[in-house]
Design a protein around this motif. Structure first.
Motif, PDB file in Angstrom:
ATOM      1  N   HIS A 164      90.754  50.229  82.597  1.00  0.00           N
ATOM      2  CA  HIS A 164      90.562  51.310  84.012  1.00  0.00           C
ATOM      3  C   HIS A 164      89.504  51.902  83.435  1.00  0.00           C
ATOM      4  O   HIS A 164      88.617  52.047  84.564  1.00  0.00           O
ATOM      5  N   ALA A 165      89.068  52.412  82.292  1.00  0.00           N
ATOM      6  CA  ALA A 165      87.943  53.215  82.213  1.00  0.00           C
ATOM      7  C   ALA A 165      86.593  52.150  82.262  1.00  0.00           C
ATOM      8  O   ALA A 165      85.787  52.473  82.989  1.00  0.00           O
ATOM      9  N   ILE A 166      86.791  50.859  81.767  1.00  0.00           N
ATOM     10  CA  ILE A 166      85.634  49.974  82.188  1.00  0.00           C
ATOM     11  C   ILE A 166      85.136  49.700  83.372  1.00  0.00           C
ATOM     12  O   ILE A 166      84.301  49.555  83.949  1.00  0.00           O
ATOM     13  N   HIS A 167      86.391  49.374  84.303  1.00  0.00           N
ATOM     14  CA  HIS A 167      86.157  49.340  85.647  1.00  0.00           C
ATOM     15  C   HIS A 167      85.575  50.342  86.100  1.00  0.00           C
ATOM     16  O   HIS A 167      84.651  50.242  87.212  1.00  0.00           O
ATOM     17  N   ALA A 168      86.044  51.795  86.030  1.00  0.00           N
ATOM     18  CA  ALA A 168      85.548  52.715  86.667  1.00  0.00           C
ATOM     19  C   ALA A 168      83.922  52.958  86.275  1.00  0.00           C
ATOM     20  O   ALA A 168      83.034  53.367  86.968  1.00  0.00           O
ATOM     21  N   ARG A 169      83.631  52.570  84.899  1.00  0.00           N
ATOM     22  CA  ARG A 169      82.276  52.670  84.632  1.00  0.00           C
ATOM     23  C   ARG A 169      81.295  51.717  85.378  1.00  0.00           C
ATOM     24  O   ARG A 169      80.236  51.994  85.672  1.00  0.00           O
ATOM     25  N   PHE A 170      81.618  50.592  85.586  1.00  0.00           N
ATOM     26  CA  PHE A 170      80.854  49.533  86.473  1.00  0.00           C
ATOM     27  C   PHE A 170      81.215  49.266  87.991  1.00  0.00           C
ATOM     28  O   PHE A 170      81.009  48.378  88.347  1.00  0.00           O
ATOM     29  N   GLY A 171      81.922  50.328  88.491  1.00  0.00           N
ATOM     30  CA  GLY A 171      82.160  50.410  89.878  1.00  0.00           C
ATOM     31  C   GLY A 171      83.337  49.572  90.435  1.00  0.00           C
ATOM     32  O   GLY A 171      83.306  49.436  91.773  1.00  0.00           O
ATOM     33  N   LEU A 172      84.118  48.859  89.677  1.00  0.00           N
ATOM     34  CA  LEU A 172      85.258  48.250  90.246  1.00  0.00           C
ATOM     35  C   LEU A 172      86.644  48.987  90.375  1.00  0.00           C
ATOM     36  O   LEU A 172      86.653  49.990  89.634  1.00  0.00           O
ATOM     37  N   PRO A 173      87.294  48.686  91.118  1.00  0.00           N
ATOM     38  CA  PRO A 173      88.699  49.437  91.212  1.00  0.00           C
ATOM     39  C   PRO A 173      89.532  49.336  89.951  1.00  0.00           C
ATOM     40  O   PRO A 173      89.290  48.512  89.093  1.00  0.00           O
ATOM     41  N   ALA A 174      90.163  50.448  89.790  1.00  0.00           N
ATOM     42  CA  ALA A 174      90.808  50.694  88.417  1.00  0.00           C
ATOM     43  C   ALA A 174      91.836  49.375  88.249  1.00  0.00           C
ATOM     44  O   ALA A 174      91.958  48.739  87.082  1.00  0.00           O
ATOM     45  N   LYS A 175      92.487  49.093  89.323  1.00  0.00           N
ATOM     46  CA  LYS A 175      93.507  48.020  89.287  1.00  0.00           C
ATOM     47  C   LYS A 175      92.992  46.873  90.153  1.00  0.00           C
ATOM     48  O   LYS A 175      92.430  47.049  91.270  1.00  0.00           O
ATOM     49  N   THR A 176      92.766  45.385  89.661  1.00  0.00           N
ATOM     50  CA  THR A 176      92.369  44.449  90.182  1.00  0.00           C
ATOM     51  C   THR A 176      93.537  44.004  91.326  1.00  0.00           C
ATOM     52  O   THR A 176      94.545  43.929  90.737  1.00  0.00           O
ATOM     53  N   PRO A 177      93.097  43.843  92.268  1.00  0.00           N
ATOM     54  CA  PRO A 177      94.344  43.188  93.273  1.00  0.00           C
ATOM     55  C   PRO A 177      94.909  42.152  92.910  1.00  0.00           C
ATOM     56  O   PRO A 177      94.307  41.074  92.103  1.00  0.00           O
ATOM     57  N   VAL A 178      96.002  41.884  93.315  1.00  0.00           N
ATOM     58  CA  VAL A 178      97.071  40.799  92.692  1.00  0.00           C
ATOM     59  C   VAL A 178      96.646  39.728  92.863  1.00  0.00           C
ATOM     60  O   VAL A 178      96.655  38.697  91.941  1.00  0.00           O
ATOM     61  N   PRO A 179      96.085  39.250  93.907  1.00  0.00           N
ATOM     62  CA  PRO A 179      95.550  37.680  94.075  1.00  0.00           C
ATOM     63  C   PRO A 179      94.415  37.501  93.277  1.00  0.00           C
ATOM     64  O   PRO A 179      94.166  36.317  92.593  1.00  0.00           O
ATOM     65  N   ILE A 180      93.332  38.329  92.988  1.00  0.00           N
ATOM     66  CA  ILE A 180      92.352  38.018  92.179  1.00  0.00           C
ATOM     67  C   ILE A 180      92.737  38.070  90.829  1.00  0.00           C
ATOM     68  O   ILE A 180      92.325  37.277  89.919  1.00  0.00           O
ATOM     69  N   LYS A 181      93.745  38.678  90.458  1.00  0.00           N
ATOM     70  CA  LYS A 181      94.228  38.908  89.088  1.00  0.00           C
ATOM     71  C   LYS A 181      94.876  37.451  88.711  1.00  0.00           C
ATOM     72  O   LYS A 181      94.711  37.075  87.728  1.00  0.00           O
ATOM     73  N   LYS A 182      95.744  36.957  89.706  1.00  0.00           N
ATOM     74  CA  LYS A 182      96.108  35.737  89.533  1.00  0.00           C
ATOM     75  C   LYS A 182      95.280  34.407  89.620  1.00  0.00           C
ATOM     76  O   LYS A 182      95.394  33.753  88.620  1.00  0.00           O
ATOM     77  N   LEU A 183      94.106  34.784  90.167  1.00  0.00           N
ATOM     78  CA  LEU A 183      92.946  33.687  90.177  1.00  0.00           C
ATOM     79  C   LEU A 183      92.244  33.790  88.930  1.00  0.00           C
ATOM     80  O   LEU A 183      92.071  32.711  88.446  1.00  0.00           O
TER      81      LEU A 183
END
Length: 217
Positions: A124-143
């Protein structure tokens, strides 16, 4: 001089719970701050973390940095219209391992929920640092997971001594139309390619304006 928020959270009577990075950042491992995270530190660390606990053939270990580059490429092969921000998420999918290393799946399962909680906080901290949502959407996570398993298939058969049948059993068949011949890179090369790809994807996603986290006195 670069300083991190973790620099003031330690005393002689308290066990050290931060790690000093080569950038000078001090990352609090229990409460990681996005402002103590640098892409160069991530790339440097991942380029020196070997997949398969280093049990691979070749002059160099197959690094998590190089693995991440391949996973991003495979994800885009599976879904050619994948937005740059989600390609960036694919590149960063194992970024937490620059701190915790690449633990094999059976060991993660043995450690249980506490490990997963720690990994999630850092992600979550890495995503926040680089502008991404804290939680990756489920379809993207599955991909990304599909791409990750496809990369593991090639790694297993080419580097880790698995038979083709074993790899199919453990990881499934790679996506149609995609082939890969793995040539493990030296750490400095893997690190440089990872940083370069990060900047390409960040710019394409509109995140290039994210400021560097360095503090100065």
């Amino acid at each position: 001089m670069a300083k991190g928020t973790g620099a003031t959270r330690n005393s002689r009577n308290t066990p050290r719970a931060w790690q000093r990075m080569l950038s000078g950042r001090r990352l609090d491992l229990l409460d990681p701050s996005p402002m103590d995270i640098e892409i160069e530190d991530i790339a440097h660390g991942l380029a020196r973390v070997a997949r398969w606990n280093g049990q691979t053939i070749g002059e160099h270990g197959f690094s998590v940095a190089q693995h991440s580059l391949v996973v991003e490429e495979i994800a885009a092969h599976i879904q050619p219209t994948l937005e740059p921000r989600w390609r960036l998420a694919a590149l960063l999918h194992d970024a937490s391992e620059y701190v915790i290393g690449d633990m094999i799946s059976p060991f993660k399962a043995a450690l249980g929920v506490s490990y997963k909680d720690f990994e999630e906080r850092l992600e979550h901290a890495i995503h926040a640092r680089f502008g991404l949502p804290a939680k990756t959407p489920v379809p993207i996570k599955k991909l990304i997971k599909q791409a990750d398993r496809a990369c593991a298939f090639f790694e297993a058969t080419q580097l880790a001594g698995f038979s083709h049948a074993e790899s199919l059993d453990f990881f499934g068949a790679p996506p149609a139309g995609y082939s890969l011949t793995i040539d493990p890179l030296a750490p400095n090369d893997a690190s440089a390619r990872y940083v370069h790809r990060f900047h390409v994807l960040s710019e394409a996603a509109g995140y290039e304006s994210v400021p560097a986290a360095h503090d100065t006195e």
